[in-house]
Design an enzyme around this catalytic site. Sequence first.
Site, mmCIF file in Angstrom:
data_model
loop_
_atom_site.group_PDB
_atom_site.id
_atom_site.type_symbol
_atom_site.label_atom_id
_atom_site.label_comp_id
_atom_site.label_asym_id
_atom_site.label_seq_id
_atom_site.Cartn_x
_atom_site.Cartn_y
_atom_site.Cartn_z
ATOM 1 N NE ARG A 74 -57.380 -54.654 7.493
ATOM 2 C CZ ARG A 74 -56.078 -54.444 7.777
ATOM 3 N NH1 ARG A 74 -55.530 -55.017 8.831
ATOM 4 N NH2 ARG A 74 -55.360 -53.684 7.005
ATOM 5 C CD GLN A 109 -46.664 -46.046 5.027
ATOM 6 O OE1 GLN A 109 -46.515 -46.201 6.228
ATOM 7 N NE2 GLN A 109 -47.031 -44.893 4.507
ATOM 8 C CG ASN A 110 -52.228 -48.144 1.170
ATOM 9 O OD1 ASN A 110 -51.945 -47.784 2.310
ATOM 10 N ND2 ASN A 110 -52.704 -47.311 0.265
ATOM 11 C CG ASP A 112 -55.382 -51.177 -0.689
ATOM 12 O OD1 ASP A 112 -54.605 -51.126 -1.665
ATOM 13 O OD2 ASP A 112 -55.744 -50.149 -0.073
ATOM 14 C CG HIS A 127 -46.196 -51.819 5.826
ATOM 15 N ND1 HIS A 127 -46.804 -50.653 6.252
ATOM 16 C CD2 HIS A 127 -44.882 -51.686 6.134
ATOM 17 C CE1 HIS A 127 -45.900 -49.854 6.794
ATOM 18 N NE2 HIS A 127 -44.721 -50.449 6.729
ATOM 19 C CB THR A 196 -48.775 -42.057 4.906
ATOM 20 O OG1 THR A 196 -48.201 -42.667 6.079
ATOM 21 C CG2 THR A 196 -47.772 -41.103 4.295
#
Length: 254
Positions: A74, A109-110, A112, A127, A196
Amino acid sequence: MSSSADPIATAAAIIGTASHITVLTGAGVSAESGIPTFRDALTGLWENYNPEQLATPQAFADNPELVTRWYDERRLNVAACKPNPAHQALVTIEQSTRARGATFTLITQNVDRLHQRAGSTGVLELHGSLFTWRCTRTGNESEFTGPAFDRYPPVSPAGGLWRPGVVWFGEMLDDAIAAAAHKAAESCDVFLTVGTSAIVYPAAGLLPVAHANGAATIEINRDSTPASDRVDIAIHALAGSALPRIAEAVSAQA
Ligand code: BJW
């Protein structure tokens, strides 16, 4: 409650005059960058696994090779993706909000880092991140932005395992980040939630906090969520189409 007027124009008018805007994003914001959302079906090698079962300390304890391989794949996939118009629109909204002396807080919350790559500042990563890994022996963290690890599970120089610096189910969020997010929800006058599913706590509890403190609440989502009936303005649209329209209208008001 939904406005009978164009909800995008109504949202832009509220955002353009707010004194503190707090935005909470989820995986839907990055979907148009080609990153599967957390609850999208997994494909290829991963199609027989449930992401909710891989994102746990128990899964890592049971099968560190599988879990670290999944996260590293990922990480590499996300590194090859680019921010999309939704990320860019949030940068525009942040800049025009700050330019008129108002406050803007982005909570994601990502994992990336696409908001930061687009140019958002001060992002609260609830997160964690796919790019920060932590040694299970020392707790030391290190940034990994290069090629794949050469073995799974990866071994740290201290002889522990590297685990991804994300927050798994059943783990506590970073205290300082969770407190800053709560404060931003409590003190804003507009709370905008984008992309979300609004089912994972404590993130999903931020909108009710904002609402209870008198903020106007706005949701942008492709689908309905448990938050849709509770917000003042529900915009059922893709983030990459709704947010640029809001950003454009907010910039035109400035
Ligand atoms: C589009 C779109 C487009 C698509 N445009 N929209 C209170 C009540 C019940 C349970 C709990 C509770 N408090 C705590 C819990 C337990 C648990 C929890 O919430 N469980 C629920 C599932 C019920 N929470 C925790 O364990 C948290 N820890 C904690 O609270 O510690 C204290 C504690 C511990 C134990 C017990 C009690 C208290 C930690 C949560 C950590 C979540 N971590 C993950 C994994 C991160 C690493 C990784 O990525 O692998 O974070 S889970 C996963 O869900 C990931 C995401 O950030 C998070 C949210 O997902 P998100 O972003 O909403 O994505 P999706 O896929 O769900 O939805 C995408 C949405 O986009 C959809 O709505 C689409 O429609 C939309 N969309 N394309 C607009 N183009």
